[in-house]
Design a protein around this motif. Structure first.
Motif, PDB file in Angstrom:
ATOM      1  N   SER A   2      28.662  19.237  27.558  1.00  0.00           N
ATOM      2  CA  SER A   2      27.244  19.085  26.910  1.00  0.00           C
ATOM      3  C   SER A   2      27.345  17.245  26.780  1.00  0.00           C
ATOM      4  O   SER A   2      27.791  16.682  26.398  1.00  0.00           O
ATOM      5  CB  SER A   2      27.709  19.712  25.843  1.00  0.00           C
ATOM      6  OG  SER A   2      27.824  19.584  24.676  1.00  0.00           O
ATOM      7  N   SER A   3      25.782  16.975  25.695  1.00  0.00           N
ATOM      8  CA  SER A   3      25.323  16.006  25.702  1.00  0.00           C
ATOM      9  C   SER A   3      24.195  16.242  24.693  1.00  0.00           C
ATOM     10  O   SER A   3      23.440  16.916  24.558  1.00  0.00           O
ATOM     11  CB  SER A   3      24.907  15.106  26.405  1.00  0.00           C
ATOM     12  OG  SER A   3      24.010  13.678  26.612  1.00  0.00           O
ATOM     13  N   HIS A   4      23.603  14.907  23.772  1.00  0.00           N
ATOM     14  CA  HIS A   4      22.989  15.040  23.086  1.00  0.00           C
ATOM     15  C   HIS A   4      22.148  13.550  22.670  1.00  0.00           C
ATOM     16  O   HIS A   4      22.430  12.612  23.082  1.00  0.00           O
ATOM     17  CB  HIS A   4      23.329  15.962  21.520  1.00  0.00           C
ATOM     18  CG  HIS A   4      22.182  15.758  20.462  1.00  0.00           C
ATOM     19  ND1 HIS A   4      22.553  15.264  19.233  1.00  0.00           N
ATOM     20  CD2 HIS A   4      21.210  16.480  19.996  1.00  0.00           C
ATOM     21  CE1 HIS A   4      21.431  15.766  18.801  1.00  0.00           C
ATOM     22  NE2 HIS A   4      20.742  15.788  18.864  1.00  0.00           N
ATOM     23  N   ILE A   5      21.039  12.950  22.509  1.00  0.00           N
ATOM     24  CA  ILE A   5      20.099  12.208  22.031  1.00  0.00           C
ATOM     25  C   ILE A   5      19.848  12.300  21.242  1.00  0.00           C
ATOM     26  O   ILE A   5      18.646  12.994  20.686  1.00  0.00           O
ATOM     27  CB  ILE A   5      18.873  12.219  23.427  1.00  0.00           C
ATOM     28  CG1 ILE A   5      19.650  12.005  24.729  1.00  0.00           C
ATOM     29  CG2 ILE A   5      18.172  10.753  23.089  1.00  0.00           C
ATOM     30  CD1 ILE A   5      18.559  11.438  25.799  1.00  0.00           C
ATOM     31  N   LEU A   6      19.864  11.444  20.201  1.00  0.00           N
ATOM     32  CA  LEU A   6      19.054  11.336  18.456  1.00  0.00           C
ATOM     33  C   LEU A   6      18.433  10.441  18.684  1.00  0.00           C
ATOM     34  O   LEU A   6      19.002   8.951  18.381  1.00  0.00           O
ATOM     35  CB  LEU A   6      19.676  11.746  17.577  1.00  0.00           C
ATOM     36  CG  LEU A   6      19.731  11.249  16.000  1.00  0.00           C
ATOM     37  CD1 LEU A   6      18.154  12.548  16.050  1.00  0.00           C
ATOM     38  CD2 LEU A   6      20.933  11.729  15.432  1.00  0.00           C
ATOM     39  N   ALA A  56      15.833  13.454  21.143  1.00  0.00           N
ATOM     40  CA  ALA A  56      14.593  13.186  21.706  1.00  0.00           C
ATOM     41  C   ALA A  56      14.183  14.141  22.973  1.00  0.00           C
ATOM     42  O   ALA A  56      15.056  14.491  24.098  1.00  0.00           O
ATOM     43  CB  ALA A  56      15.272  11.872  22.678  1.00  0.00           C
ATOM     44  N   PRO A  57      13.461  14.928  23.420  1.00  0.00           N
ATOM     45  CA  PRO A  57      13.391  15.751  23.977  1.00  0.00           C
ATOM     46  C   PRO A  57      12.664  15.568  25.349  1.00  0.00           C
ATOM     47  O   PRO A  57      12.098  14.454  25.399  1.00  0.00           O
ATOM     48  CB  PRO A  57      12.545  17.308  23.564  1.00  0.00           C
ATOM     49  CG  PRO A  57      11.116  15.955  21.994  1.00  0.00           C
ATOM     50  CD  PRO A  57      12.236  15.064  22.206  1.00  0.00           C
ATOM     51  N   SER A  97      16.706  17.928  31.708  1.00  0.00           N
ATOM     52  CA  SER A  97      16.407  17.027  31.156  1.00  0.00           C
ATOM     53  C   SER A  97      16.430  17.484  29.862  1.00  0.00           C
ATOM     54  O   SER A  97      17.077  18.943  29.356  1.00  0.00           O
ATOM     55  CB  SER A  97      14.770  17.059  30.982  1.00  0.00           C
ATOM     56  OG  SER A  97      14.453  16.266  32.441  1.00  0.00           O
ATOM     57  N   THR A  98      16.754  16.972  28.319  1.00  0.00           N
ATOM     58  CA  THR A  98      17.177  17.212  27.115  1.00  0.00           C
ATOM     59  C   THR A  98      16.172  18.580  27.272  1.00  0.00           C
ATOM     60  O   THR A  98      15.176  18.477  26.994  1.00  0.00           O
ATOM     61  CB  THR A  98      17.553  16.282  26.374  1.00  0.00           C
ATOM     62  OG1 THR A  98      16.277  15.268  26.174  1.00  0.00           O
ATOM     63  CG2 THR A  98      18.403  15.498  26.526  1.00  0.00           C
ATOM     64  N   ASP A  99      16.223  19.180  26.296  1.00  0.00           N
ATOM     65  CA  ASP A  99      15.540  20.448  25.544  1.00  0.00           C
ATOM     66  C   ASP A  99      14.926  19.893  24.348  1.00  0.00           C
ATOM     67  O   ASP A  99      14.731  18.698  24.134  1.00  0.00           O
ATOM     68  CB  ASP A  99      16.507  21.780  25.191  1.00  0.00           C
ATOM     69  CG  ASP A  99      17.289  21.839  23.886  1.00  0.00           C
ATOM     70  OD1 ASP A  99      17.144  20.366  23.116  1.00  0.00           O
ATOM     71  OD2 ASP A  99      18.177  22.340  23.976  1.00  0.00           O
ATOM     72  N   GLU A 100      13.594  20.873  23.420  1.00  0.00           N
ATOM     73  CA  GLU A 100      13.427  20.489  22.476  1.00  0.00           C
ATOM     74  C   GLU A 100      14.531  19.881  21.112  1.00  0.00           C
ATOM     75  O   GLU A 100      13.535  19.190  20.717  1.00  0.00           O
ATOM     76  CB  GLU A 100      12.878  21.768  21.786  1.00  0.00           C
ATOM     77  CG  GLU A 100      13.609  22.630  21.546  1.00  0.00           C
ATOM     78  CD  GLU A 100      13.859  23.669  22.474  1.00  0.00           C
ATOM     79  OE1 GLU A 100      14.543  24.382  22.140  1.00  0.00           O
ATOM     80  OE2 GLU A 100      13.594  23.256  24.099  1.00  0.00           O
TER      81      GLU A 100
END
Length: 139
Positions: free
Chosen positions: A31-35, A43-44, A67-70
């Motif tokens: 999994s991944s995440h962008i802050l 960052a959605p 693509s990243t979600d909301e």
């Protein structure tokens, strides 16, 4: 039928239903995440490519793109049923994200290369700003 027996049967049915439902939920190895630390918000809508390095020819092979979600997250790279090991690369295509925010940025994309060595879950997030980023292995 006694009230006690009805409770036991109901408990068994609920237990079986819960077990069946949980067995049907897929789990993922990556999994991944962008802050965006410049705003303190996720960052959605950022496209992220996942590639794997071929050991023989040393070429990258596209595995998936999402693509990243909301909430700035992608929770479902690499289905856990087919455990993957090897060298992978996540490419975060951030140029359009910053353009939509009318913000100049230094990085059109960010590549993070890492190695999966076991069957555990890997979380590879980034913290992002227009002129910097950081990454780490999360959980």
């Amino acid at each position: 039928m006694t009230m006690h027996l009805k409770k036991i049967i109901l408990s068994l049915i609920l237990g079986l239903a819960t077990s069946f439902a949980n067995a049907q939920v897929p789990t993922y190895q990556l999994s991944s995440h962008i802050l965006d630390v410049s705003t303190g918000l996720p960052a959605p809508g950022v496209p992220v490519k996942l590639e794997k390095l071929n050991d023989q020819n040393k070429q990258w092979t596209l595995i998936d793109q999402k693509s990243t979600d909301e909430n700035g997250r992608i929770k479902d790279f690499l289905n856990q049923n087919k455990s993957e090991k090897g060298v992978f690369k996540l490419t975060f295509l951030v140029a359009d994200y910053f353009k939509q925010k009318n913000t100049l940025s230094f990085y059109p994309f960010i590549e993070v290369v890492f190695e999966i060595k076991d069957d555990k879950h890997y979380h590879v997030p980034i913290t992002l700003s227009p002129y910097g980023y950081s990454t780490y292995r999360g959980n």
